[in-house]
Scaffold this motif. Structure first.
Motif, mmCIF file in Angstrom:
data_model
loop_
_atom_site.group_PDB
_atom_site.id
_atom_site.type_symbol
_atom_site.label_atom_id
_atom_site.label_comp_id
_atom_site.label_asym_id
_atom_site.label_seq_id
_atom_site.Cartn_x
_atom_site.Cartn_y
_atom_site.Cartn_z
ATOM 1 N N LYS A 1 44.440 47.724 41.240
ATOM 2 C CA LYS A 1 43.837 46.439 40.865
ATOM 3 C C LYS A 1 42.751 45.974 41.813
ATOM 4 C CE LYS A 1 48.094 44.881 38.709
ATOM 5 N NZ LYS A 1 49.301 44.105 38.808
ATOM 6 N N VAL A 2 42.719 46.553 43.025
ATOM 7 C CA VAL A 2 41.799 46.009 44.019
ATOM 8 C C VAL A 2 40.660 46.979 44.319
ATOM 9 C CG1 VAL A 2 43.608 44.619 45.092
ATOM 10 C CG2 VAL A 2 43.135 46.903 46.003
ATOM 11 N N GLU A 3 39.644 46.428 44.963
ATOM 12 C CA GLU A 3 38.485 47.227 45.339
ATOM 13 C C GLU A 3 38.694 47.684 46.782
ATOM 14 O OE1 GLU A 3 33.798 46.317 46.044
ATOM 15 O OE2 GLU A 3 34.949 44.868 44.854
ATOM 16 N N LEU A 4 38.761 48.982 46.988
ATOM 17 C CA LEU A 4 39.012 49.515 48.335
ATOM 18 C C LEU A 4 37.695 49.929 48.974
ATOM 19 C CD1 LEU A 4 42.111 51.745 47.458
ATOM 20 C CD2 LEU A 4 42.142 49.513 48.575
ATOM 21 N N VAL B 1 50.623 38.350 45.862
ATOM 22 C CA VAL B 1 50.129 39.043 47.054
ATOM 23 C C VAL B 1 48.660 38.677 47.266
ATOM 24 C CG1 VAL B 1 49.713 41.303 48.105
ATOM 25 C CG2 VAL B 1 51.732 40.957 46.664
ATOM 26 N N ALA B 2 48.334 38.239 48.497
ATOM 27 C CA ALA B 2 46.946 37.890 48.829
ATOM 28 C C ALA B 2 46.286 39.135 49.427
ATOM 29 C CB ALA B 2 46.936 36.743 49.829
ATOM 30 N N PHE B 3 45.294 39.671 48.732
ATOM 31 C CA PHE B 3 44.616 40.881 49.211
ATOM 32 C C PHE B 3 43.361 40.496 49.992
ATOM 33 C CE2 PHE B 3 41.415 44.272 48.573
ATOM 34 C CZ PHE B 3 42.044 45.263 49.325
ATOM 35 N N HIS B 4 43.306 40.955 51.252
ATOM 36 C CA HIS B 4 42.150 40.685 52.104
ATOM 37 C C HIS B 4 41.250 41.912 52.111
ATOM 38 C CE1 HIS B 4 43.678 37.010 54.341
ATOM 39 N NE2 HIS B 4 44.605 37.304 53.456
ATOM 40 N N HIS B 5 40.062 41.752 51.579
ATOM 41 C CA HIS B 5 39.125 42.872 51.490
ATOM 42 C C HIS B 5 38.659 43.272 52.895
ATOM 43 C CE1 HIS B 5 35.636 45.204 50.263
ATOM 44 N NE2 HIS B 5 36.217 45.282 49.070
ATOM 45 N N ALA B 6 38.491 44.564 53.086
ATOM 46 C CA ALA B 6 38.149 45.063 54.425
ATOM 47 C C ALA B 6 36.786 44.560 54.888
ATOM 48 C CB ALA B 6 38.181 46.588 54.417
ATOM 49 N N THR B 7 35.813 44.541 53.982
ATOM 50 C CA THR B 7 34.462 44.164 54.421
ATOM 51 C C THR B 7 33.990 42.856 53.786
ATOM 52 O OG1 THR B 7 33.631 45.594 52.674
ATOM 53 C CG2 THR B 7 33.734 46.525 54.895
#
Length: 507
Positions: free
Chosen positions: A330-333, A297-303
């Motif tokens: 696992k990700v930075e929200l 899964v490719a996670f695209h950070h909001a900022t």
């Protein structure tokens, strides 16, 4: 015969030629010596006598007798009731089978009468006890049977050209250490012996090492042998992949745990056989992994301007909601309460937002990218007149007048009555495009690949139908501008923004 004398140094008077015969079991053996009349005939005539297949070959066996000084001498007389036998000696400790000579024996005689002679050929003492076997055939499978020393040769159905293998019986103290105690087991081993070239799946072009295995080895035998070679404690952590003989690459699907019977099945590809296997060492046992579904899964950070690829491994019956919950750890929200969604992106278009209750077992991440992203706040409280539209980047191929999409597609909320000029401001801010660059961009409504260019005063929402049409991805707001991304293989390109977004991979 004169040519043979020149080539092989055997005088004409000492040469005896035999015709070969093809047996019913498809083996070939010397069958009978040429008669003096046949020796006097032309080679062409002889070919017709010997050759039923009518090809251009005459195949002969040259029998040579050597004297004490190892010089050729006249072959012994052969009477009607004598048969020619070939003898091989097997050494079970050395695992070696070698030719030791030929003898003429009386068809009515018994092997027991020639044991001293065989011991002499082998270099054993005359009274050494030996066992005899007939090597009947080797293909498609081995046939090798014990010869009764007290039966006549004819009684054992032995005839001209047959092969007898003999050996000393194995002593009890050697029985444990000896892999192939007798001739049949050794021939079976040779017949099924298979040297396999192993390659790491990560370096599929390079042979890493070779192991000698047997075609009859089962799945467990193969991975255990490989684990020993790799000094691995747990053979179930090895996953194997077969070789595609046509593409000269690994097959796309690995071999399932105990999914094949034997090594021969692992090496088979249609009607061909390869000698290459690919392996990988997993972090968990293969049976356990097979109960799980692995998704990239490719996670695209909001900022932040970056994409991080995560490998998610969950039981097959899990849902998209489970994937999102796993990803959240696992990700930075951007904030603790951020909502995530999972999209299917293919060739720079968004094809679907996955429902949270969809089972992951049938989701395919091989061909399209799974993209996870935060749901922007503006999308959470859509008014009755607001619309969520697809926005894609494109260039026009001037030669074919075709639209080419590139870069990262995204969703955008458009309000009732909003003009293109107002929408443009939000797009520029979202994508952080410099003014100079942005002034060159053109905006179009695309339906089924055909662009209708928009003016700043156009009401964007009027272009998009109210109801959700099937294939919503075919109606979109297109941003036409040059593609600044360096050209790279499509798979890598899938995960790139219009403007280079660094990609990090976490496994």
């Amino acid at each position: 015969m004169e040519d043979v004398a020149k080539e092989l140094g055997i005088p004409v008077q000492y040469q005896r030629f035999w015709l070969w015969a093809k047996r019913q079991n498809h083996t070939y053996r010397p069958n009978r010596p040429l008669t003096p009349q046949e020796e006097a005939q032309s080679v062409g005539h002889l070919k017709e006598v010997s050759n039923k297949a009518n090809n251009a070959e005459l195949k002969l066996f040259l029998e040579v007798e050597v004297g004490q000084d190892l010089r050729p001498i006249a072959p012994p007389e052969k009477t009607k009731d004598e048969i020619l036998l070939f003898f091989k000696l097997y050494d079970p400790l050395k695992e070696e089978l070698r030719f030791v000579g030929r003898l003429f024996v009386k068809a009515t005689g018994k092997p027991i009468e020639i044991l001293a002679k065989l011991n002499e050929l082998a270099g054993f003492t005359p009274d050494e006890e030996i066992e005899l076997f007939e090597e009947i055939k080797f293909e498609p499978n081995v046939m090798c049977e014990h010869v009764d020393k007290k039966l006549t040769f004819r009684g054992s159905q032995l005839e001209d050209g047959d092969i007898i293998c003999f050996q000393k019986p194995l002593k009890v103290e050697n029985a444990e250490t000896c892999r192939y105690p007798d001739v049949p087991s050794f021939l079976e081993y040779v017949h099924n012996r298979q040297v396999v070239r192993f390659r790491s799946l990560e370096k599929p072009k390079e042979d890493e090492f070779s192991l000698e295995l047997s075609k009859l080895n089962n799945y467990d035998d193969v991975v255990e042998r490989l684990a020993r070679h790799l000094n691995l404690d747990d053979p179930s952590k090895i996953r194997l992949t077969s070789h595609n003989c046509y593409s000269q690459q690994p097959k796309p699907q690995p071999i399932k745990y105990r999914g094949v019977e034997h090594l021969s099945d692992m090496l088979a590809h249609y009607n061909q056989t390869s000698d290459i296997l690919y392996y990988e060492v997993l972090d968990i046992p293969l049976p356990e992994l097979q109960g799980l579904k692995t998704l990239k899964v490719a996670f695209h950070h909001a900022t932040k301007d970056e994409v991080v690829i995560h490998t998610i491994r969950l039981p097959k019956q899990s849902t998209v909601g489970d994937v999102i919950n796993d990803l959240k750890t696992k990700v930075e929200l951007s904030n603790p309460n951020a909502e995530l969604r999972l999209l299917e992106v293919f060739y720079h278009k968004i094809y679907k937002i996955f429902p949270l209750n969809e089972k992951i077992e049938n989701i395919n991440d091989q061909y399209w990218t799974l993209r996870a992203e935060e749901v922007p706040e503006e999308e959470k409280d859509l008014g009755p007149q607001d619309r969520l539209i697809h926005v894609y980047h494109f260039t026009k191929d001037t030669t074919q007048n075709q639209v080419q999409n590139f870069g990262e597609p995204f969703f955008l909320v458009i309000r009732e009555g909003e003009t293109l000029a107002e929408v443009k401001v939000r797009i520029q801010k979202k994508l952080q495009v410099p003014d100079e660059e942005f002034s060159k961009w053109k905006f179009a409504f695309l339906s089924l690949g055909r662009p209708t260019y928009l003016q700043d005063s156009d009401i964007v929402s009027s272009r998009f139908q109210r109801r959700d049409v099937y294939g919503a991805w075919e109606q979109y707001l297109g941003l036409e501008h040059s593609d600044n991304t360096p050209k790279r293989s499509y798979a890598a390109n899938q995960n790139r923004h219009t403007f280079e977004k660094p990609v990090r991979i976490y496994n």
